[in-house]
Design an enzyme around this catalytic site. Sequence first.
Site, short mmCIF file in Angstrom:
data_model
loop_
_atom_site.label_atom_id
_atom_site.label_comp_id
_atom_site.label_asym_id
_atom_site.label_seq_id
_atom_site.Cartn_x
_atom_site.Cartn_y
_atom_site.Cartn_z
N ASP A 107 0.81 -1.19 -0.16
CA ASP A 107 -0.03 0.19 -0.08
C ASP A 107 0.71 1.31 -0.09
O ASP A 107 0.40 2.31 -0.40
CB ASP A 107 -1.11 0.03 1.31
CG ASP A 107 -0.41 -0.06 2.51
OD1 ASP A 107 0.70 -0.51 2.65
OD2 ASP A 107 -1.15 -0.12 3.39
N GLU B 30 9.23 -10.57 -2.35
CA GLU B 30 10.51 -9.49 -2.25
C GLU B 30 11.85 -10.36 -2.38
O GLU B 30 12.61 -9.68 -2.85
CB GLU B 30 10.39 -8.74 -1.16
CG GLU B 30 9.17 -7.92 -1.12
CD GLU B 30 8.00 -8.35 -0.25
OE1 GLU B 30 6.89 -7.76 -0.26
OE2 GLU B 30 8.11 -9.52 0.21
N HIS C 239 0.84 0.53 10.50
CA HIS C 239 1.12 -0.81 10.06
C HIS C 239 2.50 -0.74 9.40
O HIS C 239 2.78 0.18 8.79
CB HIS C 239 0.19 -1.42 9.45
CG HIS C 239 -0.26 -0.92 7.94
ND1 HIS C 239 -0.76 0.45 7.96
CD2 HIS C 239 0.02 -1.19 6.83
CE1 HIS C 239 -0.86 0.58 6.40
NE2 HIS C 239 -0.31 -0.03 5.85
N HIS C 240 2.98 -2.05 9.63
CA HIS C 240 4.40 -2.13 8.99
C HIS C 240 5.71 -1.58 9.73
O HIS C 240 6.76 -1.39 9.34
CB HIS C 240 4.53 -1.65 7.29
CG HIS C 240 3.73 -2.51 6.48
ND1 HIS C 240 3.06 -3.84 7.02
CD2 HIS C 240 3.08 -2.43 5.12
CE1 HIS C 240 2.28 -4.23 5.97
NE2 HIS C 240 2.37 -3.41 5.04
N GLY D 195 26.68 -16.76 -2.12
CA GLY D 195 26.26 -18.26 -2.25
C GLY D 195 24.92 -18.49 -1.28
O GLY D 195 24.72 -19.26 -0.42
N ASP E 148 17.78 -30.22 -6.24
CA ASP E 148 16.43 -30.26 -5.84
C ASP E 148 16.13 -29.71 -4.56
O ASP E 148 14.95 -29.30 -4.52
CB ASP E 148 16.01 -31.83 -5.79
CG ASP E 148 16.84 -32.57 -4.94
OD1 ASP E 148 18.15 -32.28 -4.49
OD2 ASP E 148 16.59 -33.70 -4.76
N ASN F 40 19.42 -35.11 -6.62
CA ASN F 40 20.21 -36.24 -5.93
C ASN F 40 19.87 -36.43 -4.38
O ASN F 40 20.64 -36.56 -3.38
CB ASN F 40 21.77 -35.67 -6.01
CG ASN F 40 22.08 -34.25 -5.64
OD1 ASN F 40 21.08 -33.80 -4.78
ND2 ASN F 40 22.92 -33.59 -5.99
N GLY G 107 18.66 -34.07 -1.84
CA GLY G 107 18.75 -33.53 -0.80
C GLY G 107 19.89 -32.45 -0.92
O GLY G 107 20.46 -32.16 -2.17
N GLU H 139 26.22 -29.67 1.32
CA GLU H 139 26.24 -29.68 2.63
C GLU H 139 26.67 -30.92 3.32
O GLU H 139 27.35 -31.11 3.97
CB GLU H 139 24.60 -29.52 3.18
CG GLU H 139 23.96 -27.97 2.81
CD GLU H 139 24.86 -26.93 3.20
OE1 GLU H 139 26.25 -26.91 3.54
OE2 GLU H 139 24.43 -25.78 2.78
#
Length: 584
Positions: free
Chosen positions: A31, A54, A118-119, A419, A449, A476, A478, A482
Site C-alpha cells: 500500500d 520480495e 502498520h508495517h 552463495g 532439488d 540427488n 537433498g 552440505e
Amino acid sequence: MSDDKQIKIGAYLLERLVQLGTQSIQGVPGDFNMGFLDLIEDHSALTWVGNSNELNAAYAADGYARIKSTVAAVVTTFGVGELSALNGIAGSFSERLPVIHIVGVPSTAAQGAHSLLHHTLGDGRFGAFENMSKEISADSAVLKAKEGAGEAIDRILRTAMKSARPVYLALPTDLVHATIPSAPLNTPLNYDADENDPDAEQYVLNVARQHIADAKSAVILVDACAARHGCIAETNELITKSGLPVFATPMGKAIVDEDHPQYGGIYVGNLTSDPVKKIVEGADVLITIGSLKSDFNSGNFSYRTPKASTIELHSDYTTIGYSHYPGIGMKRLLPKLSALLEPEGQRRLEETKKIVPKFENVLPQDDSSVITQEWLWPRMGQFFETQDQVIVETGTSSFGMLEAKLPAETRWVSQVLWGSIGWSVGATLGVALAAREEKLGRTHLFVGDGSLQLTVQEIGTMIKHGLCPYLFVLNNDGYEIERQIHGPQRSYNDIPPYDHRLLLDFFGKRDFRSDAPSHAKDRPPSRKQYCKAWTKEQLDRLLNDEHFKKPDMIRVIEIVMQRGDAPKALKRQAEATGQANKYD
C-alpha cells in the site's frame, strides 16, 4: 524538454532508469508503493514484473543486472517488504552489482507525526529500516521534500553505476506525484570511470612494464570485477595484444571466450588441475584483473603465487608487488598497458601456444548408464550454443560446470561469494528477461532439488511473462554440497521429495493473464514441457533432439543423480571447508 517543464518525481526516476537501459522492474505491490507502481505500469518503455515475494524480486534484479550491465530496479513496500528483500540486496552488494532498491514509504506528514502505522516497529522510528539497509548500500536517499529530489536520485544512480553496488531510495507516498523540473533529464548521467593522475599512471605503467620485461614467464588471471566494472573489452584487448597465457577464476569464467587460443582453463588454487596449476604457479609474474579472492573463488585461499610477483589491477587502485597505488583504476590503465606490451605480443603468443593446455569437453569413458557428475558437465558443455546464458546454483552445479567448456559469448552467472541457497531460480527470471531484451541466446538454469524448494514460486512468474528457460533440476535427494561438507547421513540435509512433473502445471495451470489490462496481454504465457532422465542414454537422446534445442517453451528437465556423487573440485573444497569449520 524545456527548462520550465515539470515532471512527477516518480516519473523522473523512471526516465532516468530508461536512459540507463532498464526495461523491466522487479518487485511486489504494497500500500505504500502502489502510486509509484501506477507510473511503472503506465510507462510505455517499462515492464512491471510482479514477483512472488520480495526476496525473489531481489534475486531477479541481481540476475538482470549481470546481463544488462546496468542498474536493475526492485520495488518493495516499507518495513515488511523491504526487509524481505535484504538478503538478495546483500548478495548484490557482496558480488558487486548495481541495483536500486526503491522503497515506498509512508507520507512525510505521517513520518513527521511519528504515527503508529502498520508495517512499523510500533515505536515511531521511521528511519530504522533505512539504517539496516545502509550497511549493504553504496549510497542512500530518503526523500523528505520535493526540493533536491532529482539531484538525490541522480546521485545514487551515478553511485550505483560507478561503484557496481546497490543503492537505497525511500519514496514517500505524497512525493511520488509531486513535480520537479524535468530539465536535468536532457543531460544523461555521467558515470565514466575517473581519470587516473597522469604522472602516477605513467609511473605505474613503467613499473609494470619492467616487471613483465624482467620475467621469463607471465600469466594473466581474469576475475569477476573485470566484468562488474565494465572492463571486458579492455581485458580482451590486453590478452590479444600481450600474447600471454590467460586463465580465469570461478567467478571470472566466460569473461574470456573459452575457445580463445590463449585460454587454458580455470585456476582455483589447490583445486586446480595439475597442467593449469603448473603454468600459473610457475609464472614469474601474475597479472590479475578484477580479483576477488574469496574462499570458494581461491580454493580456500590456496593460491601459490607470491605477492612480490603479482600485478593486481582493480577499479580504483593498482598494486605491484608490495607497492600500493591508490586511485589508479584499471579502466583507464588497461589500454595503455596493452599498448606497451603489444610490440612483444607476437613472440609471446608463439610461446603461449606451446604451453597452454587445450580446454575441451571430454567425456569419461565408462560403460555405466548412471548419470555421473564427471559425465554430466562436459556433456552439457557440448549442448550449449553461442550467446547462451548459463546459471548455476551454489552447490554441485557451480563446481561441476567449471569443467565444461562454454561456447563464445556465453554468459556465466553464479553467486560464488554470497552463495545464498535458492538464489539461482530468482536470478534466472532476471537473466531470461534481460536476454530477451538484448536478443541473446537461450537461458539455462542448473539447480539442485534442495535449492529449488526455497524459491520455486518464481517459475510461475517466468510462465506469466512468456519466458522459455531450460530448468535443469539435479535430483540427488537433498543438499549434496552440505553433505559433502558435514553430516552426510544427517537428516537435516534431507528434503521433502517434490513431484517435479507437476511444477509447470501447478505454476501455470491456466492463462491468468486473460483478465489483465489490454497492454499486458501482448505476450502469452509460455508453452511447457517436462522431461526426466535416469540414464546417460536418455539425457543424451534428449540433448540431441533438434526440437528440444529450440527455446520455444519453458522446460523442466529432471536429472536423476546418485546421492553422494559430487564434482572433484567440490569434494576438495568441501574437505577444506570442513577442516576450517571443525567442531572439535
